[in-house]
Motif scaffolding. Sequence first.
Motif, PDB file in Angstrom:
ATOM      1  N   PRO A 268     -24.500  -1.929  47.858  1.00  0.00           N
ATOM      2  CA  PRO A 268     -24.015  -1.144  46.711  1.00  0.00           C
ATOM      3  C   PRO A 268     -22.719  -0.410  46.987  1.00  0.00           C
ATOM      4  O   PRO A 268     -21.870  -0.295  46.099  1.00  0.00           O
ATOM      5  N   ASP A 269     -22.526   0.079  48.208  1.00  0.00           N
ATOM      6  CA  ASP A 269     -21.264   0.750  48.528  1.00  0.00           C
ATOM      7  C   ASP A 269     -20.105  -0.245  48.488  1.00  0.00           C
ATOM      8  O   ASP A 269     -19.001   0.087  48.034  1.00  0.00           O
ATOM      9  N   GLY A 270     -20.369  -1.454  48.938  1.00  0.00           N
ATOM     10  CA  GLY A 270     -19.342  -2.482  48.873  1.00  0.00           C
ATOM     11  C   GLY A 270     -18.943  -2.817  47.448  1.00  0.00           C
ATOM     12  O   GLY A 270     -17.763  -3.078  47.161  1.00  0.00           O
ATOM     13  N   ALA A 271     -19.917  -2.795  46.529  1.00  0.00           N
ATOM     14  CA  ALA A 271     -19.622  -3.062  45.126  1.00  0.00           C
ATOM     15  C   ALA A 271     -18.752  -1.959  44.533  1.00  0.00           C
ATOM     16  O   ALA A 271     -17.866  -2.224  43.712  1.00  0.00           O
ATOM     17  N   ARG A 272     -19.007  -0.725  44.948  1.00  0.00           N
ATOM     18  CA  ARG A 272     -18.204   0.396  44.454  1.00  0.00           C
ATOM     19  C   ARG A 272     -16.760   0.303  44.951  1.00  0.00           C
ATOM     20  O   ARG A 272     -15.832   0.744  44.266  1.00  0.00           O
ATOM     21  N   VAL A 273     -16.580  -0.232  46.118  1.00  0.00           N
ATOM     22  CA  VAL A 273     -15.228  -0.464  46.628  1.00  0.00           C
ATOM     23  C   VAL A 273     -14.595  -1.654  45.905  1.00  0.00           C
ATOM     24  O   VAL A 273     -13.422  -1.618  45.517  1.00  0.00           O
ATOM     25  N   ALA A 274     -15.362  -2.699  45.709  1.00  0.00           N
ATOM     26  CA  ALA A 274     -14.839  -3.936  45.120  1.00  0.00           C
ATOM     27  C   ALA A 274     -14.314  -3.738  43.714  1.00  0.00           C
ATOM     28  O   ALA A 274     -13.303  -4.348  43.329  1.00  0.00           O
ATOM     29  N   VAL A 275     -14.971  -2.881  42.917  1.00  0.00           N
ATOM     30  CA  VAL A 275     -14.516  -2.682  41.542  1.00  0.00           C
ATOM     31  C   VAL A 275     -13.141  -2.025  41.530  1.00  0.00           C
ATOM     32  O   VAL A 275     -12.279  -2.368  40.699  1.00  0.00           O
ATOM     33  N   ASP A 276     -12.893  -1.110  42.462  1.00  0.00           N
ATOM     34  CA  ASP A 276     -11.569  -0.481  42.552  1.00  0.00           C
ATOM     35  C   ASP A 276     -10.545  -1.430  43.153  1.00  0.00           C
ATOM     36  O   ASP A 276      -9.383  -1.458  42.737  1.00  0.00           O
ATOM     37  N   ARG A 277     -10.972  -2.208  44.146  1.00  0.00           N
ATOM     38  CA  ARG A 277     -10.067  -3.168  44.767  1.00  0.00           C
ATOM     39  C   ARG A 277      -9.560  -4.175  43.731  1.00  0.00           C
ATOM     40  O   ARG A 277      -8.356  -4.505  43.693  1.00  0.00           O
ATOM     41  N   ALA A 278     -10.461  -4.646  42.894  1.00  0.00           N
ATOM     42  CA  ALA A 278     -10.087  -5.630  41.881  1.00  0.00           C
ATOM     43  C   ALA A 278      -9.104  -5.040  40.879  1.00  0.00           C
ATOM     44  O   ALA A 278      -8.145  -5.700  40.469  1.00  0.00           O
ATOM     45  N   PHE A 279      -9.325  -3.781  40.492  1.00  0.00           N
ATOM     46  CA  PHE A 279      -8.438  -3.175  39.499  1.00  0.00           C
ATOM     47  C   PHE A 279      -7.055  -2.916  40.087  1.00  0.00           C
ATOM     48  O   PHE A 279      -6.033  -3.206  39.450  1.00  0.00           O
ATOM     49  N   VAL A 280      -7.000  -2.382  41.293  1.00  0.00           N
ATOM     50  CA  VAL A 280      -5.710  -2.133  41.936  1.00  0.00           C
ATOM     51  C   VAL A 280      -4.949  -3.446  42.116  1.00  0.00           C
ATOM     52  O   VAL A 280      -3.730  -3.524  41.875  1.00  0.00           O
ATOM     53  N   ASP A 281      -5.637  -4.504  42.529  1.00  0.00           N
ATOM     54  CA  ASP A 281      -4.992  -5.802  42.686  1.00  0.00           C
ATOM     55  C   ASP A 281      -4.418  -6.292  41.359  1.00  0.00           C
ATOM     56  O   ASP A 281      -3.315  -6.858  41.308  1.00  0.00           O
ATOM     57  N   ALA A 282      -5.180  -6.089  40.275  1.00  0.00           N
ATOM     58  CA  ALA A 282      -4.705  -6.519  38.962  1.00  0.00           C
ATOM     59  C   ALA A 282      -3.472  -5.721  38.542  1.00  0.00           C
ATOM     60  O   ALA A 282      -2.514  -6.283  37.990  1.00  0.00           O
ATOM     61  N   VAL A 283      -3.483  -4.421  38.796  1.00  0.00           N
ATOM     62  CA  VAL A 283      -2.327  -3.581  38.457  1.00  0.00           C
ATOM     63  C   VAL A 283      -1.102  -4.033  39.246  1.00  0.00           C
ATOM     64  O   VAL A 283       0.013  -4.104  38.723  1.00  0.00           O
ATOM     65  N   ARG A 284      -1.305  -4.374  40.504  1.00  0.00           N
ATOM     66  CA  ARG A 284      -0.190  -4.797  41.356  1.00  0.00           C
ATOM     67  C   ARG A 284       0.232  -6.241  41.086  1.00  0.00           C
ATOM     68  O   ARG A 284       1.232  -6.711  41.623  1.00  0.00           O
ATOM     69  N   GLY A 285      -0.542  -6.958  40.280  1.00  0.00           N
ATOM     70  CA  GLY A 285      -0.189  -8.326  39.944  1.00  0.00           C
ATOM     71  C   GLY A 285      -0.517  -9.336  41.007  1.00  0.00           C
ATOM     72  O   GLY A 285       0.047 -10.440  41.038  1.00  0.00           O
ATOM     73  N   ILE A 286      -1.461  -8.997  41.890  1.00  0.00           N
ATOM     74  CA  ILE A 286      -1.806  -9.920  42.972  1.00  0.00           C
ATOM     75  C   ILE A 286      -3.265 -10.383  42.880  1.00  0.00           C
ATOM     76  O   ILE A 286      -3.765 -11.028  43.794  1.00  0.00           O
ATOM     77  N   GLY A 287      -3.948 -10.050  41.803  1.00  0.00           N
ATOM     78  CA  GLY A 287      -5.341 -10.450  41.661  1.00  0.00           C
ATOM     79  C   GLY A 287      -5.746 -10.503  40.202  1.00  0.00           C
ATOM     80  O   GLY A 287      -5.067  -9.950  39.327  1.00  0.00           O
ATOM     81  N   ASP A 288      -6.865 -11.179  39.929  1.00  0.00           N
ATOM     82  CA  ASP A 288      -7.357 -11.319  38.564  1.00  0.00           C
ATOM     83  C   ASP A 288      -8.885 -11.350  38.584  1.00  0.00           C
ATOM     84  O   ASP A 288      -9.502 -12.333  38.202  1.00  0.00           O
ATOM     85  N   ASP A 289      -9.486 -10.278  39.067  1.00  0.00           N
ATOM     86  CA  ASP A 289     -10.943 -10.238  39.187  1.00  0.00           C
ATOM     87  C   ASP A 289     -11.528  -8.989  38.525  1.00  0.00           C
ATOM     88  O   ASP A 289     -12.516  -8.436  38.987  1.00  0.00           O
ATOM     89  N   VAL A 290     -10.904  -8.531  37.449  1.00  0.00           N
ATOM     90  CA  VAL A 290     -11.483  -7.435  36.676  1.00  0.00           C
ATOM     91  C   VAL A 290     -12.598  -8.034  35.828  1.00  0.00           C
ATOM     92  O   VAL A 290     -12.341  -8.753  34.862  1.00  0.00           O
TER      93      VAL A 290
END
Length: 344
Positions: A268-290
């Motif tokens: 569960p802690d990893g999931a809480r990190v992953a949701v933020d990681r995905a959003f930051v990546d999307a904002v930076r234009g290097i990911g698409d996992d929102v």
Amino acid sequence: MRTCRVGLVGAGGVAQRHARVLTGFEDAELLGVTDVDPAAAEALAGAHGARTFRDADELLAAGPDAVYVCVPPFAHGPVEEAVIAAGVPMFVEKPVAVDLKTAERVAALVAQRGLLTGVGHHWRYLHVVEEARQLLAGRPVRMVNGTWLDKVPPVAWWARRERSGGPVVEQAAHVLDLIRLLVGEVTEVTAYGDGAPPPVEGADIDSVTAATLRFTSGAVGTLAAACVLTWKHRAGLEILADGLALGLAEDGLTVRDADGERHLPADPDGARVAVDRAFVDAVRGIGDDVRVPYAEAMRTQRLALAVAESARSGRSVALPTGPAARLTPAVADTAPTGAVTADA
């Protein structure tokens, strides 16, 4: 964009969690914090070397690359509208509002602007959720039973219906979101509350709620929510398909089939990190996992509010399933007795 500069609106427990996660990323920076309680904002900002702002407008004027809206359910609306007007990518903690009108207004503005958004349904980032989806592939779900049996959280607004929306909207939305993901869209709900608030000063929410769900696929389900305990007893769902039983919670997945029973632990802690990681990546234009943009969160919001409305009115609530689905706030003149309708 080398570093994602994030502004936080809200300084409560969930904002503190996001601040810890975000400042742990090498490519993210906490620009500043604002809260209706200046002392809380100063404490959170000071803990991470960030600035304190008087309000959301001042925060937006500082030029953040993204804004996290971490406010109580009743406070949603004006902040999101300001962020959307500024054209800044926005992460919103669930529930997205205490009522449907506010959430629909924000959703329409997001769609008009084409804004990048994310909502904090972090359970979708549990790897066992993906395992459950794979196990269910090709197997029609027959039944799902969701539960959230817990306590009243220690915040003053939570036990007031007009402030939190009640346990189904504020807590069990996580379970309803996974039910939608794994079983499909709900067409009708019938719910009952006990009409008795928990033993908390000023409380006016139901202590317990029981609901039945009907799905487009023909599956049926239930939801049980309670806030009468002094501990978190159970939160998750059980799914039955032909020859398969799944028990899914934030801490793991239990699988039972013809080969026997096995348990897969979750993080569960990893999931809480992953949701933020995905959003930051999307904002930076290097990911698409929102996985839950605002429009997707709206479907869960409508379902949660339909359960709450059915429990309040004692009548069934029908939900549309089309892309333009919108829950009608009033009973249509042509509705059959005992049914609250919804249109598209």
